[in-house]
Design a protein around this motif. Structure first.
Motif, PDB file in Angstrom:
ATOM      1  N   UNK A 175     -12.743 -13.724  -9.044  1.00  0.00           N
ATOM      2  CA  UNK A 175     -11.322 -13.435  -8.797  1.00  0.00           C
ATOM      3  C   UNK A 175     -10.983 -13.844  -7.361  1.00  0.00           C
ATOM      4  N   UNK A 176      -9.838 -14.469  -7.194  1.00  0.00           N
ATOM      5  CA  UNK A 176      -9.318 -14.754  -5.857  1.00  0.00           C
ATOM      6  C   UNK A 176      -7.876 -14.277  -5.801  1.00  0.00           C
ATOM      7  N   UNK A 177      -7.595 -13.402  -4.847  1.00  0.00           N
ATOM      8  CA  UNK A 177      -6.233 -12.869  -4.703  1.00  0.00           C
ATOM      9  C   UNK A 177      -5.885 -12.797  -3.214  1.00  0.00           C
ATOM     10  N   UNK A 178      -4.576 -12.824  -2.944  1.00  0.00           N
ATOM     11  CA  UNK A 178      -4.086 -12.815  -1.565  1.00  0.00           C
ATOM     12  C   UNK A 178      -3.299 -11.535  -1.306  1.00  0.00           C
ATOM     13  N   UNK A 179      -3.567 -10.905  -0.160  1.00  0.00           N
ATOM     14  CA  UNK A 179      -2.899  -9.630   0.152  1.00  0.00           C
ATOM     15  C   UNK A 179      -2.386  -9.615   1.589  1.00  0.00           C
ATOM     16  N   UNK A 180      -1.384  -8.789   1.813  1.00  0.00           N
ATOM     17  CA  UNK A 180      -0.795  -8.654   3.146  1.00  0.00           C
ATOM     18  C   UNK A 180      -1.736  -7.863   4.054  1.00  0.00           C
ATOM     19  N   UNK A 181      -2.062  -8.460   5.218  1.00  0.00           N
ATOM     20  CA  UNK A 181      -2.941  -7.803   6.207  1.00  0.00           C
ATOM     21  C   UNK A 181      -2.420  -6.434   6.611  1.00  0.00           C
ATOM     22  N   UNK A 182      -1.117  -6.385   6.830  1.00  0.00           N
ATOM     23  CA  UNK A 182      -0.533  -5.154   7.363  1.00  0.00           C
ATOM     24  C   UNK A 182      -0.871  -3.956   6.473  1.00  0.00           C
ATOM     25  N   UNK A 183      -0.781  -4.163   5.157  1.00  0.00           N
ATOM     26  CA  UNK A 183      -1.051  -3.056   4.242  1.00  0.00           C
ATOM     27  C   UNK A 183      -2.530  -2.694   4.218  1.00  0.00           C
ATOM     28  N   UNK A 184      -3.382  -3.723   4.221  1.00  0.00           N
ATOM     29  CA  UNK A 184      -4.821  -3.434   4.234  1.00  0.00           C
ATOM     30  C   UNK A 184      -5.161  -2.619   5.474  1.00  0.00           C
ATOM     31  N   UNK A 185      -4.516  -2.948   6.585  1.00  0.00           N
ATOM     32  CA  UNK A 185      -4.753  -2.184   7.814  1.00  0.00           C
ATOM     33  C   UNK A 185      -4.247  -0.743   7.690  1.00  0.00           C
ATOM     34  N   UNK A 186      -3.132  -0.559   7.008  1.00  0.00           N
ATOM     35  CA  UNK A 186      -2.658   0.821   6.760  1.00  0.00           C
ATOM     36  C   UNK A 186      -3.708   1.611   5.969  1.00  0.00           C
ATOM     37  N   UNK A 187      -4.300   0.942   4.968  1.00  0.00           N
ATOM     38  CA  UNK A 187      -5.259   1.649   4.106  1.00  0.00           C
ATOM     39  C   UNK A 187      -6.493   2.074   4.908  1.00  0.00           C
ATOM     40  N   UNK A 188      -6.868   1.262   5.883  1.00  0.00           N
ATOM     41  CA  UNK A 188      -8.097   1.567   6.629  1.00  0.00           C
ATOM     42  C   UNK A 188      -7.931   2.795   7.527  1.00  0.00           C
ATOM     43  N   UNK A 189      -6.730   3.353   7.579  1.00  0.00           N
ATOM     44  CA  UNK A 189      -6.559   4.626   8.290  1.00  0.00           C
ATOM     45  C   UNK A 189      -7.318   5.760   7.574  1.00  0.00           C
ATOM     46  N   UNK A 190      -7.771   5.475   6.355  1.00  0.00           N
ATOM     47  CA  UNK A 190      -8.546   6.478   5.598  1.00  0.00           C
ATOM     48  C   UNK A 190     -10.041   6.392   5.899  1.00  0.00           C
ATOM     49  N   UNK A 191     -10.427   5.481   6.775  1.00  0.00           N
ATOM     50  CA  UNK A 191     -11.855   5.216   7.013  1.00  0.00           C
ATOM     51  C   UNK A 191     -12.666   6.478   7.321  1.00  0.00           C
ATOM     52  N   UNK A 192     -12.076   7.379   8.111  1.00  0.00           N
ATOM     53  CA  UNK A 192     -12.851   8.559   8.511  1.00  0.00           C
ATOM     54  C   UNK A 192     -13.053   9.546   7.356  1.00  0.00           C
ATOM     55  N   UNK A 193     -12.391   9.315   6.226  1.00  0.00           N
ATOM     56  CA  UNK A 193     -12.553  10.221   5.089  1.00  0.00           C
ATOM     57  C   UNK A 193     -13.818   9.929   4.287  1.00  0.00           C
ATOM     58  N   UNK A 194     -14.338   8.720   4.414  1.00  0.00           N
ATOM     59  CA  UNK A 194     -15.441   8.333   3.534  1.00  0.00           C
ATOM     60  C   UNK A 194     -16.295   7.239   4.167  1.00  0.00           C
ATOM     61  N   UNK A 239     -14.433  16.686  -2.728  1.00  0.00           N
ATOM     62  CA  UNK A 239     -13.092  17.202  -3.040  1.00  0.00           C
ATOM     63  C   UNK A 239     -12.200  16.223  -3.794  1.00  0.00           C
ATOM     64  N   UNK A 240     -12.385  14.943  -3.660  1.00  0.00           N
ATOM     65  CA  UNK A 240     -11.485  14.063  -4.407  1.00  0.00           C
ATOM     66  C   UNK A 240     -11.480  12.637  -3.910  1.00  0.00           C
ATOM     67  N   UNK A 241     -10.307  12.028  -3.927  1.00  0.00           N
ATOM     68  CA  UNK A 241     -10.226  10.627  -3.514  1.00  0.00           C
ATOM     69  C   UNK A 241      -8.823  10.283  -3.042  1.00  0.00           C
ATOM     70  N   UNK A 242      -8.748   9.182  -2.314  1.00  0.00           N
ATOM     71  CA  UNK A 242      -7.454   8.564  -2.051  1.00  0.00           C
ATOM     72  C   UNK A 242      -7.571   7.118  -2.504  1.00  0.00           C
ATOM     73  N   UNK A 243      -6.606   6.695  -3.312  1.00  0.00           N
ATOM     74  CA  UNK A 243      -6.594   5.314  -3.811  1.00  0.00           C
ATOM     75  C   UNK A 243      -5.298   4.655  -3.380  1.00  0.00           C
ATOM     76  N   UNK A 244      -5.448   3.449  -2.926  1.00  0.00           N
ATOM     77  CA  UNK A 244      -4.272   2.654  -2.575  1.00  0.00           C
ATOM     78  C   UNK A 244      -4.206   1.479  -3.542  1.00  0.00           C
TER      79      UNK A 244
END
Lengths: 257, 13
Positions: free
Chosen positions: A203-222, A244-249
């Motif tokens: 699979x090859x897909x293209x994504x916006x950097x800005x959003x991926x960077x927003x998601x990485x704010x969850x890094x300290x959770x896991x 306790x659970x998960x966060x999915x983006x």
């Protein structure tokens, strides 16, 4: 009556940190199973889905389903008032228009409570279809954050390409281009540090950097993050929150015009 | 490249 107590307020602080760049307000749906939150960002590019299971709380009581619309800016202000080692209890009466956060220091010498007004949010609830993904990639969450940060310097989009050889993250822009290739870890001694790739189809897909960077704010959770991809469907970036659970983006891919 | 909306991938419940 709704009451949920966490021994460590830091989990709730980190959860808020992980969603507040994407969402300004959100509905917390509380029932017997726990607390759920699902919301799209303002531009409808990404969707956040959070689950905190009842059994992950130190104490959890929910007599009737409670829907709490919260301003996340206000909630952030309140949680900043909690010490990392404080316990936090969220409380609301049935059909209440406020929620109360109670913080207790480890030795019980300091107890503070903050009452916040709830909002009536008429947000649409989206059903997420069961999807079989062609590729799933697990890797250390800090490594993923580092890659997103590094590649963001070069371009606005990241191309993620998963083949049997491994996974490649690429970008290009005015100053040039950048590629990072990750191969599957040869021998897994420490699971948290491993890169594990499962691929049925490339699979090859293209994504916006800005959003991926927003998601990485969850890094300290896991310690680990999982990326799931299939052609023409949103990318899923999942952080499992221990015990306790998960966060999915979910992030919509960029498409050829 | 243009950014697609995520809404179309999901069903309204």
């Amino acid at each position: 009556m709704f009451e949920a107590r966490l021994l460590k307020s830091s989990i709730l602080k980190k959860v808020l940190e992980a969603i507040k760049d994407l969402l300004t307000q959100a509905t917390f749906d509380c029932d017997d199973n726990g607390i759920q939150l699902q919301a799209m960002d303002n531009s409808h590019v990404a969707l956040v889905s959070l689950l905190l299971r009842a059994d992950g709380f130190d104490k959890y009581r929910c007599d009737r389903n409670v829907t709490m619309g919260m301003n996340l800016g206000s909630m952030t202000k309140i949680l900043k008032c909690a010490g990392d080692k404080d316990t936090v209890t969220m409380k609301a009466q049935d059909n209440a228009d406020t929620v109360t956060f109670v913080f207790e220091s480890p030795n019980q010498e300091k107890v503070s409570d903050y009452e916040m007004k709830l909002m009536n949010l008429d947000l649409e609830h989206l059903g997420i279809p069961e999807t079989e993904y062609s590729c799933t990639i697990r890797m250390p969450s800090a490594e993923f954050a580092r890659m997103c940060r590094d590649l963001s310097q070069f371009g606005e989009s990241i191309v993620i390409s998963c083949t049997k050889e491994g996974v490649k993250f690429s970008t290009s822009g005015d100053i040039g281009s950048a590629n990072i290739k990750l191969a599957q870890t040869a021998s897994i001694d420490k699971e948290d540090e491993a890169v594990i790739i499962e691929m049925d189809e490339p699979v090859t897909l293209t994504f916006a950097c800005q959003y991926l960077n927003y998601f990485t704010k969850a890094t300290s959770l896991s310690p680990q993050v999982q990326l799931s991809m299939s052609a023409d469907v949103p990318l899923v970036v999942e952080y499992r929150i221990p015990d306790i659970g998960h966060i999915r983006y979910y992030l919509a891919p960029k498409i050829e015009e | 490249m243009s950014q697609s909306s995520i809404r179309s991938f999901f069903t309204v419940t």
